[in-house]
Motif scaffolding. Structure first.
Motif, PDB file in Angstrom:
ATOM      1  N   ARG A 183       0.834  -1.194   0.000  1.00 15.96           N
ATOM      2  CA  ARG A 183       0.000   0.000   0.000  1.00 15.96           C
ATOM      3  C   ARG A 183       0.875   1.252   0.000  1.00 15.96           C
ATOM      4  O   ARG A 183       1.937   1.274   0.620  1.00 15.96           O
ATOM      5  CB  ARG A 183      -0.910   0.017   1.233  1.00 15.96           C
ATOM      6  N   LYS A 184       0.405   2.286  -0.707  1.00 14.70           N
ATOM      7  CA  LYS A 184       1.184   3.522  -0.799  1.00 14.70           C
ATOM      8  C   LYS A 184       1.444   4.123   0.578  1.00 14.70           C
ATOM      9  O   LYS A 184       2.512   4.693   0.828  1.00 14.70           O
ATOM     10  CB  LYS A 184       0.456   4.541  -1.682  1.00 14.70           C
ATOM     11  N   GLU A 185       0.438   4.013   1.462  1.00 13.74           N
ATOM     12  CA  GLU A 185       0.602   4.600   2.794  1.00 13.74           C
ATOM     13  C   GLU A 185       1.666   3.890   3.630  1.00 13.74           C
ATOM     14  O   GLU A 185       2.101   4.393   4.669  1.00 13.74           O
ATOM     15  CB  GLU A 185      -0.731   4.602   3.553  1.00 13.74           C
ATOM     16  N   ASP A 186       2.087   2.701   3.166  1.00 15.66           N
ATOM     17  CA  ASP A 186       3.117   1.950   3.898  1.00 15.66           C
ATOM     18  C   ASP A 186       4.524   2.222   3.382  1.00 15.66           C
ATOM     19  O   ASP A 186       5.493   1.638   3.889  1.00 15.66           O
ATOM     20  CB  ASP A 186       2.842   0.439   3.798  1.00 15.66           C
TER      21      ASP A 186
END
Length: 240
Positions: A183-186
């Motif tokens: 995930r991009k947020e990770d």
């Protein structure tokens, strides 16, 4: 204790040539400043300004390492984390790129002007390989498979400026990321994991170099009756 003291001279040279600063400071000049070549300056002036800037950044980073206690224990997560934090502080104070930023810069410069996606992905693979980064998840094969699928659908090589077809590939990549749990947020977490991996590798190299230096000195007559110190007891600040 005597052995540690006598080892110091050789270790100073060894440490200065290899170890931490090689990774943190030995970066191409273009990484240091986008303003390295102001208009109106002659060649010698440009080189002088670049040299001064690189020298200042080197000394700033070196100053951080002179202050921080580093434990040469790659098997201790706490020591690895602390070393990674020291490297991060040195980079921030000296204005240096992190490994992720260097990779990003390399990708941007190496892929600029590549018109088709296949060559672009192959270039990414080459960059990863040269950086020593492993594709443990098999993402590259999945990405090439997605490209094959899209090109089969459009019946032509996929070009990067083909927005409509690129949208199809992006959708396939999103499926891959979801399958792999990416995930991009990770992304900050992945960058932290990379920095810890690099820190561990550098501590392993430091430990190896220190042991080799001690083994070499141990063969000398004046050291044969002295016990080698534990590598973890060495204070790197004494070797800079």
């Amino acid at each position: 204790m005597a052995f540690s003291t006598r080892l110091l001279y050789k270790s100073r040279q060894l440490y200065g040539n290899q170890a931490v600063l090689r990774q943190e400071v030995a970066i191409p000049v273009r990484f240091y400043s986008k303003e390295a070549s102001p208009p109106g300056l002659k060649g010698d002036e440009i080189l002088k300004n670049i040299f001064v800037e690189v020298k200042n950044k080197f000394e700033t980073a070196l100053g951080i390492f002179r202050k921080e206690k580093i434990t040469i224990d790659p098997d201790d997560p706490a020591a690895v984390s602390q070393y990674a934090n020291v490297m991060k502080t040195a980079r921030e104070k000296a204005g240096l790129f992190s490994e992720s930023q260097r990779i990003k810069y390399t990708i941007e410069t190496r892929t600029q002007g590549i018109p088709d996606v296949r060559t672009y992905l192959l270039t990414l693979k080459e960059i990863r390989s040269k950086r020593g980064l492993t594709d443990e998840l098999g993402a590259e094969a999945m990405m090439m498979g997605a490209l094959d699928k899209v090109e089969k659908e459009i019946k032509n090589p996929l070009m990067r400026d083909d927005k409509k077809s690129m949208a199809l590939l992006t959708a396939e990549f999103d499926k891959i990321n979801k399958k792999l749990g990416i995930r991009k947020e990770d992304l900050p977490k992945y960058e932290e994991q990379l920095e810890l991996k690099i820190a561990k590798a550098q501590l392993e190299e430091l430990k190896k170099d220190a042991l080799e230096a001690m083994e070499t000195q141990k063969k000398r007559e004046e050291f044969k009756d002295e016990a080698m110190p534990d590598v973890k007891s060495l204070d790197i600040r004494n070797f800079i």
